[in-house]
Design an enzyme around this catalytic site. Structure first.
Site, PDB file in Angstrom:
ATOM      1  N   TYR A 216       0.826  -1.208   0.000  1.00  0.00           N
ATOM      2  CA  TYR A 216       0.000   0.000   0.000  1.00  0.00           C
ATOM      3  C   TYR A 216       0.862   1.261   0.000  1.00  0.00           C
ATOM      4  O   TYR A 216       1.883   1.322   0.693  1.00  0.00           O
ATOM      5  CB  TYR A 216      -0.927   0.028   1.226  1.00  0.00           C
ATOM      6  CG  TYR A 216      -1.813   1.232   1.194  1.00  0.00           C
ATOM      7  CD1 TYR A 216      -2.968   1.221   0.438  1.00  0.00           C
ATOM      8  CD2 TYR A 216      -1.451   2.405   1.848  1.00  0.00           C
ATOM      9  CE1 TYR A 216      -3.762   2.355   0.347  1.00  0.00           C
ATOM     10  CE2 TYR A 216      -2.242   3.535   1.762  1.00  0.00           C
ATOM     11  CZ  TYR A 216      -3.402   3.505   1.006  1.00  0.00           C
ATOM     12  OH  TYR A 216      -4.179   4.626   0.913  1.00  0.00           O
TER      13      TYR A 216
ATOM     14  N   TRP B  36       1.080   5.595  -1.956  1.00  0.00           N
ATOM     15  CA  TRP B  36       0.715   6.470  -3.074  1.00  0.00           C
ATOM     16  C   TRP B  36       1.771   6.515  -4.169  1.00  0.00           C
ATOM     17  O   TRP B  36       1.481   6.880  -5.281  1.00  0.00           O
ATOM     18  CB  TRP B  36       0.485   7.881  -2.549  1.00  0.00           C
ATOM     19  CG  TRP B  36      -0.937   8.130  -2.189  1.00  0.00           C
ATOM     20  CD1 TRP B  36      -1.746   7.327  -1.444  1.00  0.00           C
ATOM     21  CD2 TRP B  36      -1.722   9.273  -2.558  1.00  0.00           C
ATOM     22  NE1 TRP B  36      -2.989   7.904  -1.321  1.00  0.00           N
ATOM     23  CE2 TRP B  36      -3.001   9.093  -1.984  1.00  0.00           C
ATOM     24  CE3 TRP B  36      -1.465  10.423  -3.294  1.00  0.00           C
ATOM     25  CZ2 TRP B  36      -4.033  10.033  -2.144  1.00  0.00           C
ATOM     26  CZ3 TRP B  36      -2.487  11.359  -3.441  1.00  0.00           C
ATOM     27  CH2 TRP B  36      -3.748  11.153  -2.872  1.00  0.00           C
TER      28      TRP B  36
HETATM   29  N1  LIG Z   1      -2.195   8.138  12.183  1.00  0.00           N
HETATM   30  C1  LIG Z   1      -2.597   8.190  10.930  1.00  0.00           C
HETATM   31  N2  LIG Z   1      -2.014   7.414  10.005  1.00  0.00           N
HETATM   32  C2  LIG Z   1      -2.424   7.476   8.718  1.00  0.00           C
HETATM   33  C3  LIG Z   1      -3.467   8.341   8.320  1.00  0.00           C
HETATM   34  C4  LIG Z   1      -4.092   9.148   9.323  1.00  0.00           C
HETATM   35  O1  LIG Z   1      -5.028   9.915   9.052  1.00  0.00           O
HETATM   36  N3  LIG Z   1      -3.621   9.050  10.599  1.00  0.00           N
HETATM   37  N4  LIG Z   1      -3.840   8.401   7.002  1.00  0.00           N
HETATM   38  C5  LIG Z   1      -3.594   7.207   6.186  1.00  0.00           C
HETATM   39  C6  LIG Z   1      -3.779   7.483   4.761  1.00  0.00           C
HETATM   40  S1  LIG Z   1      -5.353   8.057   4.324  1.00  0.00           S
HETATM   41  C7  LIG Z   1      -2.837   7.235   3.808  1.00  0.00           C
HETATM   42  S2  LIG Z   1      -3.248   7.437   2.157  1.00  0.00           S
HETATM   43  C8  LIG Z   1      -1.498   6.736   4.178  1.00  0.00           C
HETATM   44  C9  LIG Z   1      -0.371   7.286   3.297  1.00  0.00           C
HETATM   45  O2  LIG Z   1       0.740   6.469   3.401  1.00  0.00           O
HETATM   46  P1  LIG Z   1       1.755   6.226   2.181  1.00  0.00           P
HETATM   47  O3  LIG Z   1       1.021   6.272   0.886  1.00  0.00           O
HETATM   48  O4  LIG Z   1       2.541   5.016   2.464  1.00  0.00           O
HETATM   49  O5  LIG Z   1       2.659   7.489   2.305  1.00  0.00           O
HETATM   50  P2  LIG Z   1       3.691   8.132   1.297  1.00  0.00           P
HETATM   51  O6  LIG Z   1       4.575   8.969   2.151  1.00  0.00           O
HETATM   52  O7  LIG Z   1       2.975   8.798   0.187  1.00  0.00           O
HETATM   53  O8  LIG Z   1       4.518   6.877   0.775  1.00  0.00           O
HETATM   54  C10 LIG Z   1       4.938   6.730  -0.541  1.00  0.00           C
HETATM   55  C11 LIG Z   1       6.406   6.297  -0.556  1.00  0.00           C
HETATM   56  O9  LIG Z   1       6.752   5.995  -1.907  1.00  0.00           O
HETATM   57  C12 LIG Z   1       8.022   6.584  -2.212  1.00  0.00           C
HETATM   58  N5  LIG Z   1       8.043   6.823  -3.660  1.00  0.00           N
HETATM   59  C13 LIG Z   1       7.655   7.934  -4.331  1.00  0.00           C
HETATM   60  N6  LIG Z   1       7.812   7.754  -5.653  1.00  0.00           N
HETATM   61  C14 LIG Z   1       8.298   6.498  -5.818  1.00  0.00           C
HETATM   62  C15 LIG Z   1       8.669   5.729  -6.961  1.00  0.00           C
HETATM   63  O10 LIG Z   1       8.536   6.139  -8.097  1.00  0.00           O
HETATM   64  N7  LIG Z   1       9.134   4.459  -6.732  1.00  0.00           N
HETATM   65  C16 LIG Z   1       9.266   3.941  -5.483  1.00  0.00           C
HETATM   66  N8  LIG Z   1       9.732   2.683  -5.372  1.00  0.00           N
HETATM   67  N9  LIG Z   1       8.944   4.666  -4.387  1.00  0.00           N
HETATM   68  C17 LIG Z   1       8.449   5.910  -4.554  1.00  0.00           C
HETATM   69  C18 LIG Z   1       8.073   7.838  -1.396  1.00  0.00           C
HETATM   70  O11 LIG Z   1       9.428   8.256  -1.191  1.00  0.00           O
HETATM   71  C19 LIG Z   1       7.363   7.400  -0.115  1.00  0.00           C
HETATM   72  O12 LIG Z   1       8.270   6.907   0.842  1.00  0.00           O
HETATM   73  O13 LIG Z   1      -1.235   7.051   5.550  1.00  0.00           O
HETATM   74  C20 LIG Z   1      -2.235   6.539   6.420  1.00  0.00           C
HETATM   75  N10 LIG Z   1      -1.795   6.689   7.799  1.00  0.00           N
HETATM   76  N1  LIG Z   2      -1.750  18.529   2.020  1.00  0.00           N
HETATM   77  C1  LIG Z   2      -2.169  17.258   1.994  1.00  0.00           C
HETATM   78  N2  LIG Z   2      -3.414  16.968   1.569  1.00  0.00           N
HETATM   79  C2  LIG Z   2      -3.859  15.684   1.549  1.00  0.00           C
HETATM   80  C3  LIG Z   2      -3.011  14.605   1.906  1.00  0.00           C
HETATM   81  C4  LIG Z   2      -1.688  14.939   2.350  1.00  0.00           C
HETATM   82  O1  LIG Z   2      -0.894  14.045   2.713  1.00  0.00           O
HETATM   83  N3  LIG Z   2      -1.309  16.248   2.372  1.00  0.00           N
HETATM   84  N4  LIG Z   2      -3.452  13.313   1.843  1.00  0.00           N
HETATM   85  C5  LIG Z   2      -4.630  13.015   1.030  1.00  0.00           C
HETATM   86  C6  LIG Z   2      -5.212  11.718   1.406  1.00  0.00           C
HETATM   87  S1  LIG Z   2      -4.411  10.297   0.964  1.00  0.00           S
HETATM   88  C7  LIG Z   2      -6.382  11.602   2.065  1.00  0.00           C
HETATM   89  S2  LIG Z   2      -7.035  10.063   2.411  1.00  0.00           S
HETATM   90  C8  LIG Z   2      -7.150  12.797   2.475  1.00  0.00           C
HETATM   91  C9  LIG Z   2      -7.720  12.644   3.887  1.00  0.00           C
HETATM   92  O2  LIG Z   2      -8.681  13.597   4.090  1.00  0.00           O
HETATM   93  P1  LIG Z   2      -9.326  13.775   5.532  1.00  0.00           P
HETATM   94  O3  LIG Z   2      -9.524  12.478   6.171  1.00  0.00           O
HETATM   95  O4  LIG Z   2     -10.523  14.630   5.348  1.00  0.00           O
HETATM   96  O5  LIG Z   2      -8.172  14.635   6.219  1.00  0.00           O
HETATM   97  P2  LIG Z   2      -7.704  14.926   7.703  1.00  0.00           P
HETATM   98  O6  LIG Z   2      -6.811  16.107   7.570  1.00  0.00           O
HETATM   99  O7  LIG Z   2      -7.172  13.704   8.334  1.00  0.00           O
HETATM  100  O8  LIG Z   2      -9.011  15.294   8.521  1.00  0.00           O
HETATM  101  C10 LIG Z   2      -9.899  16.334   8.116  1.00  0.00           C
HETATM  102  C11 LIG Z   2     -10.541  16.978   9.297  1.00  0.00           C
HETATM  103  O9  LIG Z   2     -11.309  16.059  10.064  1.00  0.00           O
HETATM  104  C12 LIG Z   2     -11.348  16.544  11.396  1.00  0.00           C
HETATM  105  N5  LIG Z   2     -11.652  15.457  12.312  1.00  0.00           N
HETATM  106  C13 LIG Z   2     -10.826  14.495  12.780  1.00  0.00           C
HETATM  107  N6  LIG Z   2     -11.489  13.663  13.609  1.00  0.00           N
HETATM  108  C14 LIG Z   2     -12.775  14.114  13.665  1.00  0.00           C
HETATM  109  C15 LIG Z   2     -13.960  13.705  14.353  1.00  0.00           C
HETATM  110  O10 LIG Z   2     -13.991  12.708  15.067  1.00  0.00           O
HETATM  111  N7  LIG Z   2     -15.086  14.438  14.148  1.00  0.00           N
HETATM  112  C16 LIG Z   2     -15.114  15.528  13.351  1.00  0.00           C
HETATM  113  N8  LIG Z   2     -16.264  16.166  13.192  1.00  0.00           N
HETATM  114  N9  LIG Z   2     -14.017  15.951  12.702  1.00  0.00           N
HETATM  115  C17 LIG Z   2     -12.872  15.253  12.847  1.00  0.00           C
HETATM  116  C18 LIG Z   2      -9.993  17.145  11.649  1.00  0.00           C
HETATM  117  O11 LIG Z   2     -10.100  18.191  12.560  1.00  0.00           O
HETATM  118  C19 LIG Z   2      -9.558  17.600  10.265  1.00  0.00           C
HETATM  119  O12 LIG Z   2      -9.600  18.981  10.141  1.00  0.00           O
HETATM  120  O13 LIG Z   2      -6.324  13.949   2.437  1.00  0.00           O
HETATM  121  C20 LIG Z   2      -5.683  14.107   1.171  1.00  0.00           C
HETATM  122  N10 LIG Z   2      -5.122  15.432   1.123  1.00  0.00           N
HETATM  123 MO   LIG Z   3      -5.363   8.443   1.992  1.00  0.00          MO
END
Ligand SMILES: Nc1nc2c(c(=O)[nH]1)N[C@H]1C(S)=C(S)[C@@H](COP(=O)(O)OP(=O)(O)OC[C@H]3O[C@@H](n4cnc5c(=O)[nH]c(N)nc54)[C@H](O)[C@@H]3O)O[C@H]1N2
Ligand SMILES: Nc1nc2c(c(=O)[nH]1)N[C@H]1C(S)=C(S)[C@@H](COP(=O)(O)OP(=O)(O)OC[C@H]3O[C@@H](n4cnc5c(=O)[nH]c(N)nc54)[C@H](O)[C@@H]3O)O[C@H]1N2
Ligand SMILES: [Mo]
Length: 719
Positions: free
Chosen positions: A67, A69
């Site tokens: 998993y 991005w």
């Molecule tokens: N506590 C907490 N944890 C969370 C979340 C949260 O809300 N709270 N959110 C979750 C969510 S929604 C997501 S999407 C995940 C994100 O988690 P990840 O998608 O695992 O995060 P990234 O940092 O985007 O990891 C991508 C990695 O790929 C590498 N990379 C980039 N380009 C390339 C390439 O071309 N080739 C290779 N081999 N590698 C490459 C980058 O250097 C990076 O280390 O985190 C989750 N974890």
């Molecule tokens: N700049 C930037 N943008 C991103 C990403 C990134 O890494 N960087 N990651 C992308 C990805 S993979 C994803 S999945 C999305 C995730 O998108 P979201 O899940 O929407 O993003 P978060 O920033 O985790 O949370 C959004 C809001 O939810 C609120 N929140 C948290 N817990 C609760 C709760 O229990 N109740 C209520 N009412 N509100 C709550 C927080 O205060 C926060 O402001 O973001 C995307 N956008």
């Molecule tokens: Mo995500």
């Protein structure tokens, strides 16, 4: 970052692993020396391990979920390429759903028949500005999240939508534990709420609507199942507990009067409800989404222009943009029909419990005995919960292979690390379906040091295993890019959209898909004729009561929206010891943990660490000063953050964004020195139905760090 000192410059193998017989115990991962080897030697080692594990234990013993991005380019999407390679090699154990909205992905098909309401097929902004009167955003509308889309964002609409919102008569309300910049930009009012309590609030809103006689019974009758059962529960007739504002007030931290006022403001108004995906990344995360659909239904709002339900307006760029359907496709990922896919966030469970089982949407899956883990394009030591538990899990397999441009924590926990190129070092095409642009990503520089494209690394491995033709069909990078572009041209031609030649596209740098004339109103066809256009649910209707879900017999997901107290939230007994609820939002200054070592990301750090937001009252009670290093901890571990005192967050809640490179202490202590929230989050599924990531349900305590804090070493070389 391309020339950073922590680039992986050549193939590297962990010394303990290299010096042990294959499959034998090989010392400690994450704290061992690495040895440089030639590309030929590295590829022989990796191909040899794929063949050995497959022949000895079978393909399911190879875990290739991987998993993450990776990068925007669709051809060089590392995870897709890995899946294609492993498919060609006979298969592997994979991951299904995602960290972003895994709970919603499993729930919504039971309720609405598909996942359109969460993947962006939601009410368009042009419809909102034409029809909506009330816009209720659970989780707010933070602009930071709009910078990002998988495949790349070309059209950035936040400023325009915010300006239109301020100029409109629409009443925007943000319900969130945090004030975010979208509140001001959209002219929204902020209603603070305790994290994890949204379902209680939504049920109480439904209670008021019911009490006021404002339920649209004709709508429930014609379009929904279970309206009566849901309302009986709301009224307290099934469990003796009316879900009244007085009941919800102590749970949510919102006064009963404010709940009544909010509910009354919705009655008779064209209302669009949204929730950020964060709400469902929590214990019982299915419930607030199901409850919100039920609230929209009893108000009769589903299927009307500018009204109803749509998740993620504050979560990602282009939610609510026009339905461009930009055809941005890379190499098709492949898998075999028999390949097991585990729920994405159950990875540590799988590694720790071979032969164990997991319930998942009515099924029981058995975990395979994994001997090899292969990761390309993801960073589980950033993204997974309870990272010290993940470290224990990563100690188990025979062999771990990682492709990375940089020495992330995941690379450090591998046995074989192969240096991958960055997007600047290769040609690619980016784009995403809700964004109008398909863009040419032209190579800017030669591959750095010995880095190679994932595409070519897997090609060389496939060659060694005798499956190259299946992997790349004999096409190179250029031929694949042309094929991708031709596929896009064909899709657009079907819609009478003319496209330039590949050469013109490549030289101009982008192609722009025109704005479709008409907005698509979600559920409008169903509303117009439910018999002719039924939903893909068992009843063909919106299921406010799902017999299928009820039949699973899960206490954590009964047959209709339900208030279930999480184990970790401010209302639980554990709050006596860990009195702060930690939310871990997406970072504002980067994509996840990508390029955390860059100057841009480092500028945002406090005392060299991730920033922890805390309310002034909580800081005062603990004698903590702004800018100081603090210890964030619970029974799972601890992490060191830099304190930022702010009244943009409510008392009792702290915010520690994701995206900081995990930097564990090397003395065996469960301490991360850098502020990664996942050092302390719980590694549990949202429920037995969704098994999604539940990172937001997490209690902690925060204390001053006594003495000199240990230096951050995450960006240094591990040797
Ligand atoms: N506590 C907490 N944890 C969370 C979340 C949260 O809300 N709270 N959110 C979750 C969510 S929604 C997501 S999407 C995940 C994100 O988690 P990840 O998608 O695992 O995060 P990234 O940092 O985007 O990891 C991508 C990695 O790929 C590498 N990379 C980039 N380009 C390339 C390439 O071309 N080739 C290779 N081999 N590698 C490459 C980058 O250097 C990076 O280390 O985190 C989750 N974890
Ligand atoms: N700049 C930037 N943008 C991103 C990403 C990134 O890494 N960087 N990651 C992308 C990805 S993979 C994803 S999945 C999305 C995730 O998108 P979201 O899940 O929407 O993003 P978060 O920033 O985790 O949370 C959004 C809001 O939810 C609120 N929140 C948290 N817990 C609760 C709760 O229990 N109740 C209520 N009412 N509100 C709550 C927080 O205060 C926060 O402001 O973001 C995307 N956008
Ligand atoms: Mo995500």
């Amino acid at each position: 970052m391309v020339y950073a000192k922590n680039r992986v410059t050549e193939p590297m193998v962990r010394a303990g692993w290299l010096n042990s017989p294959r499959g034998a115990p090989s010392g400690v991962r994450g704290d061992d020396a690495f040895v440089a080897v030639s590309w030929d030697e590295a590829l022989d080692l990796v191909a040899g391990e794929v063949a050995r594990i497959r022949d000895r234990y079978g393909n399911p013993a190879i875990f290739g979920g991987s998993y993450g991005w990776a990068s925007a380019g669709r051809l060089h999407h590392a995870r897709t390429l890995l899946h294609r390679f492993l498919w060609a090699a006979g298969g592997a154990t994979l991951q299904t759903t995602n960290y972003s909205f895994g709970a919603a992905m499993m729930l919504l098909p039971h309720v609405l028949g598909n996942i359109d309401a969460v993947v962006g097929n939601v009410t368009e902004w042009r419809e909102i500005f034409a029809h909506t009167e009330r816009f209720i955003a659970f989780g707010g509308l933070p602009s930071k999240n709009w910078k990002v889309a998988s495949g790349g964002a070309g059209l950035h609409g936040f400023e325009d939508h915010a300006a239109n919102a301020r100029a409109s008569n629409i009443v925007f309300t943000s319900i969130s534990p945090m004030r975010d910049d979208g509140v001001a930009a959209f002219g929204a009012s902020w209603q603070p709420i305790r994290p994890g309590a949204d379902t209680a609030l939504i049920l109480a809103l439904a209670h008021v609507v019911h009490e006021r006689g404002a339920v649209d019974h004709a709508f429930l009758e014609r379009y929904c199942t279970g309206g009566d059962r849901f309302l009986a529960y709301v009224a307290g007739r099934t469990d003796g507990i009316p879900k009244s504002p007085a009941w919800a007030a102590p749970l949510t931290g919102i006064s009963a009067d404010a709940i009544v006022a909010l509910a009354e403001s919705l009655i008779g108004k064209r209302t669009l409800f949204t929730a950020s995906w964060a709400l469902q990344r929590a214990e019982n995360g299915e419930q607030p989404f199901w409850a919100l659909i039920a609230l929209a239904a009893i108000l009769g709002q589903l299927g009307l222009p500018g009204a109803g339900i749509g998740f993620g307006y504050g979560s990602i760029n282009s939610t609510g943009s026009e339905a461009f359907r930009t055809p941005a496709f890379g190499m098709p990922a492949r898998s075999h029909p028999g390949d097991l896919s585990i729920p994405v966030a159950r990875v540590a469970d799988m590694l720790l419990n071979p032969g164990g089982t997991v319930e998942f949407d009515g099924q029981t899956l058995t975990y395979p005995d994994v001997h090899m883990v292969y990761w390309a394009g993801g960073n589980p030591f950033h993204h997974h919960q309870d990272l010290f538990r993940l470290r224990d899990a990563f100690a188990k397999p025979d062999t771990i292979v990682v492709h990375e441009p940089w020495w992330t924590a995941t690379a450090r926990h591998a046995d074989i690390v192969l240096p991958a190129t960055t997007p600047l070092e290769r040609n690619d095409i980016g784009g995403s379906s809700r964004d109008p642009f398909l863009f040419a990503m032209q190579r800017a520089i030669e591959p750095y040091a010995q880095a190679r494209n994932d595409f070519d690394i897997f090609g060389a491995l496939a060659e060694r295993l005798g499956v190259r033709e299946a992997y790349d069909e004999g096409l190179d990078e250029d031929a694949w890019l042309r094929r991708m572009y031709e596929t896009a041209q064909k899709r657009l031609a079907e819609r009478d959209i003319p496209t330039p030649s590949f050469e013109t596209f490549w030289n101009e740098g982008f192609l722009r898909v025109p704005v479709p004339d008409k907005a698509v109103t979600p559920l409008a066809a169903f509303r117009a004729d439910p018999a002719a256009k039924p939903l893909a649910t068992p009843s063909g209707k919106v299921e406010l009561y799902s017999q299928a879900v009820a039949d699973f017999g899960y206490a954590d997901v009964p047959g209709h929206p339900f208030w279930i107290e999480p184990n970790e939230w401010l209302g639980s007994p554990l709050a006596a010891r860990f009195p702060l609820h930690m939310v871990s939002t997406q970072p504002g200054d980067k994509l996840h943990a990508q390029m955390d070592g860059s100057s841009e990301s480092r500028r945002g750090k406090v005392a060299g660490r991730n920033e922890l937001w805390m309310h002034p009252d909580d800081a005062r009670a603990r004698n903590l000063s702004d800018g100081s290093v603090v210890r964030v901890f619970n029974d799972r571990g601890a992490t060191l953050a830099g304190l930022r005192i702010s009244d943009d967050i409510i008392a009792g809640v702290v915010r520690l964004p994701t995206g900081t490179w995990f930097d564990p202490a090397t003395n065996g202590e469960r301490l991360d020195k850098h502020g990664n929230p996942n050092a302390v989050t719980q590694d549990i599924g949202t429920s037995r139905l969704g098994q999604g990531c539940a990172a937001q349900s997490c209690l902690v305590e925060v204390a001053a760090y006594a003495g000199d804090p240990p230096p951050v070493t995450a960006f240094e070389l591990p040797f």
